[in-house]
Design a protein around this motif. Structure first.
Motif, short mmCIF file in Angstrom:
data_model
loop_
_atom_site.label_atom_id
_atom_site.label_comp_id
_atom_site.label_asym_id
_atom_site.label_seq_id
_atom_site.Cartn_x
_atom_site.Cartn_y
_atom_site.Cartn_z
N UNK A 28 10.87 0.57 -7.82
CA UNK A 28 10.32 -0.32 -6.80
C UNK A 28 8.81 -0.19 -6.74
N UNK A 29 8.34 1.05 -6.97
CA UNK A 29 6.89 1.26 -7.00
C UNK A 29 6.30 0.53 -8.20
N UNK A 30 7.00 0.67 -9.32
CA UNK A 30 6.54 -0.01 -10.54
C UNK A 30 6.44 -1.50 -10.28
N UNK A 31 7.49 -2.03 -9.70
CA UNK A 31 7.50 -3.47 -9.49
C UNK A 31 6.36 -3.89 -8.57
N UNK A 32 6.15 -3.09 -7.53
CA UNK A 32 5.11 -3.47 -6.59
C UNK A 32 3.73 -3.42 -7.24
N UNK A 33 3.50 -2.38 -8.05
CA UNK A 33 2.16 -2.30 -8.64
C UNK A 33 1.96 -3.38 -9.70
#
Lengths: 755, 154
Positions: A571-576
């Motif tokens: 989810x962090x990957x997606x957000x960044x």
């Protein structure tokens, strides 16, 4: 320029050298045996060591030295660069990078790790080839009686030491212990002097090693009228008896090595006498004080001296035959090394001629880019007002303006190109991540990178590393199976992670593929149900299940490991990635692996957009999101439920989204037949038809931050300034599509408080 | 800079402006420039007092209808209206007012506390009132009108 600035430059160069080092090692790992590759690797470590020495970074120097020694074994073909050897070397490169960072930013390094590596490197250098010339200098047998030059004579103002001579002890030593005599042939090139080195200083340093005799060859010296003052004409033959041996002498010439023809070999006494017998000029013992040379290089060149010391004869007595054989082989190696170094020097010169670069502060480039952005806007405004005030369209002003427009566009393109950088450095960092994780997890992983020269804006590159690291960790930790399991499945026990970058329709597409187990959909589904992400009876397609891993707080690893699995992953990957204006998607085949595909804009500064009108407002829709545009016909519009409408496009139904309604520009839905539908594809698949009132055209716009002075606006990605000087908003297509799914654009509380 | 230091010791300089029939003032140090009205691009989901954003030499500048923000009736912007470009914390905001009336130099003696009649909201941003030449001018605290919102936005 103060010391800190120089140091900063050194660290910048270190980074380049480290990148060079790593790419060279990886090439070797792939089976490249080009001597130039080995040389490049060696040079990189050597330069770091040299620079670090100048700044007194002892940790760095000592590690680099050991590393260099081992590399030299490879260079001189004493050590076969096998996979195992390269594994150690790659780790050493990592430690070297750590040490460099520690030296720059403070902080500590894992000392145990570097000590282990030092031992491994030394073992490599010694273990296989114990007689390697690069091994530490032969230790003096017992406490060798100090050679004749013992007392340090007073140093004069220039820092020169008069060298005392003694003629008495010719035959005394050597009978009992072997002190090697090293014969050096030293012919400086003019580059040596150009770089501020001076032959006399090198000679002085050699003289400090032990007793030496010097013969200066002036044969090449032309008459005064033909002499080029910048040329190097002299060469020296030095013979020095020193306990430090060949290595000690070589280290004196360390920094001059590339700029001179240097031949260093250890000789036996009879070889010496032979060699001196060959000389046309017999050596004459002349008491000589080096300080007479201290007028500087000019003096040294003008008044060549025949320097002679007593050392010539003070050589070891005859040694065993094996020793002679060793010397012979060493000499051969040295010749090879000299040839290689000459070749690499030539190569370096070529490279210098091929592409010249300058270092520029990034702030300056950013400033330039901003100014050019303003220029483009201003130029557009100017053209518009000229067109408005011009009745006959063929005036010379118009012609000039067109040229100006072309010029500004070209300036903009070139300026943007300044910031474009290949993704290579990021990919190289990933190589390290893979190695480390493979080590920790005990998996065997091979990273294949493709398209690492694909260029993308620096701002994008900088923000790419973090999500990529996350994903690589996930791929190795969760994706790949353990070697035994892979073997059982009939796969290559070594897992493969493939990292690819390419340009596709104005975006950069980065793919990360592993050949692991793929996503365990049952497990993901169960986990999602456990975590209340989906209802237990939800009917999800494979694609939808795969996308569940991008949800916050989702991790399928059975145990939480050090690397990943804390649930702060995808989810962090997606957000960044989304923050970069990019999209990420996953496709996975059970048993065959998963592919993550990221698509990112090439730059964060400009965007190709379609300018549209919605409820009297001008909006920009990023062109990359638009699949096609169409004029809806009344027969194609179908009502669905209370307020939903679908449009049929080639027999498939697609939800119709009124942008004006979503953004609160109007209260009621517009009549679709009067507008234009933009078919967009949002991340996570699924198409939507966005309704706008009219299309004005297509243009490149400069992205302006809304957040700088205002706040984030849901549904709006950023702002831009149009040709008429007014601000237009850039639509955040994904957010609008998400809103159309029923999750309304959430009203930011902060809006109420902000201006 | 010496001027600013002097101001600190001998009193403050304020810019006074008019909204409707009332006069307000803000610290001159927070004012970047004063410019005429240009049509703003409306923002979706914006509070009513945010008229939109304009282009200030390449910077996207939000425009606030001060009359509405202070609880009075909304203005119909005309070319005679004025935008005060002010620095509020890290951000720059354009304040739409009827006209700039004066530049005042005041000391603390000129300042009177906000009277009790004002409601809580008004008291939050009114730092005091000034009586100058028979006029009443309310000193506004811009930071209180537009508090930092970074933490919420993130």
């Amino acid at each position: 320029m103060d010391m800190n600035e120089i140091k900063e430059i050194f660290f910048q160069e270190c980074e380049e050298q480290l990148a060079e080092l790593e790419s060279g090692l990886l090439k070797l790992n792939d089976g490249d045996r080009d001597p130039e590759t080995v040389n490049a690797v060696f040079r990189a470590v050597h330069s770091i060591k040299g620079g670090a020495g100048a700044f007194g970074l002892d940790d760095l120097v000592s590690f680099a030295h050991v590393f260099e020694t081992t590399l030299d074994c490879v260079r001189s073909n004493k050590l076969e660069p096998t996979q195992d050897v390269l594994k150690v070397m790659l780790k050493s490169a990592d430690v070297l990078a750590d040490l460099t960072n520690a030296a720059r930013d403070g902080g500590s390094v894992d000392e145990a790790r570097s000590r282990t590596l030092i031992r491994e490197l030394e073992a490599l250098a010694h273990g296989e080839v114990p007689a390697a010339a690069e091994a530490p200098a032969p230790k003096p047998v017992a406490a060798a009686p100090a050679p004749v030059v013992v007392e340090k004579p007073p140093v004069n103002d220039e820092g020169f030491q008069p060298i005392p001579f003694s003629f008495g002890d010719f035959d005394e030593e050597g009978a009992d212990h072997y002190v090697p005599t090293v014969q050096v042939s030293f012919k400086p090139k003019k580059d040596l002097y150009a770089k501020g080195n001076e032959a006399v200083l090198l000679l002085r340093d050699v003289s400090r090693l032990g007793e030496m005799s010097v013969y200066c060859d002036m044969d090449a010296l032309p008459t005064l009228d033909k002499m080029n003052p910048e040329e190097a004409y002299f060469s020296w033959k030095i013979s020095v008896t020193t306990e430090k041996g060949e290595d000690g002498v070589r280290s004196v010439f360390e920094f001059a090595e590339w700029d001179c023809d240097l031949d260093i070999q250890t000789i036996e006494e009879d070889v010496v006498s032979e060699a001196s017998g060959d000389e046309e000029l017999p050596m004459q013992p002349v008491p000589f004080d080096l300080s007479m040379l201290d007028d500087g290089g000019a003096a040294a060149a003008d008044e060549p001296a025949i320097i002679e010391s007593d050392a010539a004869a003070a050589v070891a007595a005859a040694e065993t035959a094996t020793k002679v054989a060793q010397v012979a082989s060493r000499a051969a190696e040295n010749k090879a090394a000299a040839a290689a170094s000459a070749a690499s020097a030539a190569q370096a010169n070529q490279a210098a001629a091929a592409g010249q670069t300058i270092r520029v502060d990034l702030d300056r480039v950013d400033r330039l880019i901003n100014l050019v952005g303003e220029l483009v806007i201003n130029q557009a405004m100017l053209s518009q007002s000229v067109v408005e005030n011009d009745n006959n369209g063929t005036s010379s002003i118009n012609m000039g303006l067109e040229e100006l427009q072309q010029l500004t566009r070209e300036i903009q393109d070139s300026v943007m190109a300044i910031r474009a950088q290949p993704v290579k450095p990021v990919f190289q960092r990933m190589a390290r991540t893979v190695r480390e994780i493979a080590d920790i997890t005990g998996k065997s992983v091979r990273l294949i990178t493709e398209g690492e020269n694909t260029e993308v804006d620096k701002t994008v590159i900088d923000k790419l590393a973090e999500p990529l690291t996350h994903m690589i960790r996930n791929a190795v930790d969760h994706g790949l199976e353990m070697p035994e399991k892979r073997e059982a499945l009939g796969k290559n026990p070594e897992g493969t992670v493939r990292l690819t970058a390419k340009h596709r329709s104005g975006r950069i597409v980065i793919e990360l593929a592993d050949d692991g187990a793929g996503i365990n959909r049952e497990k993901v589904r169960q986990k999602a149900i456990d975590n209340d992400l989906i209802a237990a009876d939800a009917n999800l397609s494979d694609e939808e299940i795969d996308n569940l891993i991008f949800h916050a707080g989702f991790s399928t690893a059975d145990k939480v490991s050090d690397l990943s699995g804390r649930g702060v992953g995808m989810d962090v990957v997606k957000r960044s990635i989304q923050a970069l204006g990019g999209r990420i998607s996953i496709s996975s085949k059970p048993g065959q692996g998963s592919v993550f595909t990221m698509s990112l804009p090439l730059t964060l500064a400009v965007l190709d957009g379609m300018v549209v009108t919605v409820a009297g407002q001008t909006l920009v829709v990023p062109l990359t999101a638009i699949v096609e545009t169409l004029q809806p016909e009344a027969s194609a519009i179908h009502s669905f439920g209370a307020s939903q409408r679908l449009i049929s496009i080639r027999n498939s139904f697609c939800p119709l989204v009124d942008v004006g309604k979503i953004l609160n520009f109007r209260a009621t839905q517009a009549n679709p037949i009067e507008g234009v539908a933009l078919l967009v594809e949002s991340e996570g698949g699924g198409q939507r038809a966005l309704m706008v009132d009219a299309i004005q055209g297509q243009r490149q716009v400069v992205i302006k931050s809304l957040e700088a002075n205002y706040t984030h606006v849901p549904g709006i990605a950023a702002a831009t300034i149009l040709g008429d000087g007014r601000v237009a908003l850039i639509l955040d297509v994904d957010a609008v599509v998400a809103a159309s799914r029923g999750q309304s654009l959430k009203q930011d509380i902060s809006l109420a408080a902000t201006g | 800079m010496t001027n600013a230091v002097k101001n600190l010791t001998h009193g403050r300089e304020l810019i006074a402006f008019r909204i409707g029939d009332q006069e307000f003032c803000v610290n001159i140090m927070s004012v970047r420039e004063i410019r005429g009205w240009t049509p703003a691009t409306p923002m979706p989901h914006a509070p009513s007092y945010v008229l939109g954003v304009i282009n200030l030499r390449g910077v996207v500048l939000p425009i606030v209808d001060m009359s509405l923000r202070l609880g009075m009736k909304p203005v119909e912007p005309t070319v005679r209206h004025v935008i005060i470009v002010a620095q509020v914390g890290p951000k720059v905001v354009g304040l739409l007012v009827d006209a700039v009336s004066d530049i005042l130099t005041v000391t603390d003696e000129n300042m009177q506390p906000t009277p009790d009649v004002a409601n809580e909201a008004a008291k939050a941003y009114a730092r005091g009132i000034l009586a100058i030449e028979g006029r009443m001018i309310c000193l506004l605290e811009l930071e209180a009108l537009f508090p930092h919102t970074e933490s919420e936005a993130a």
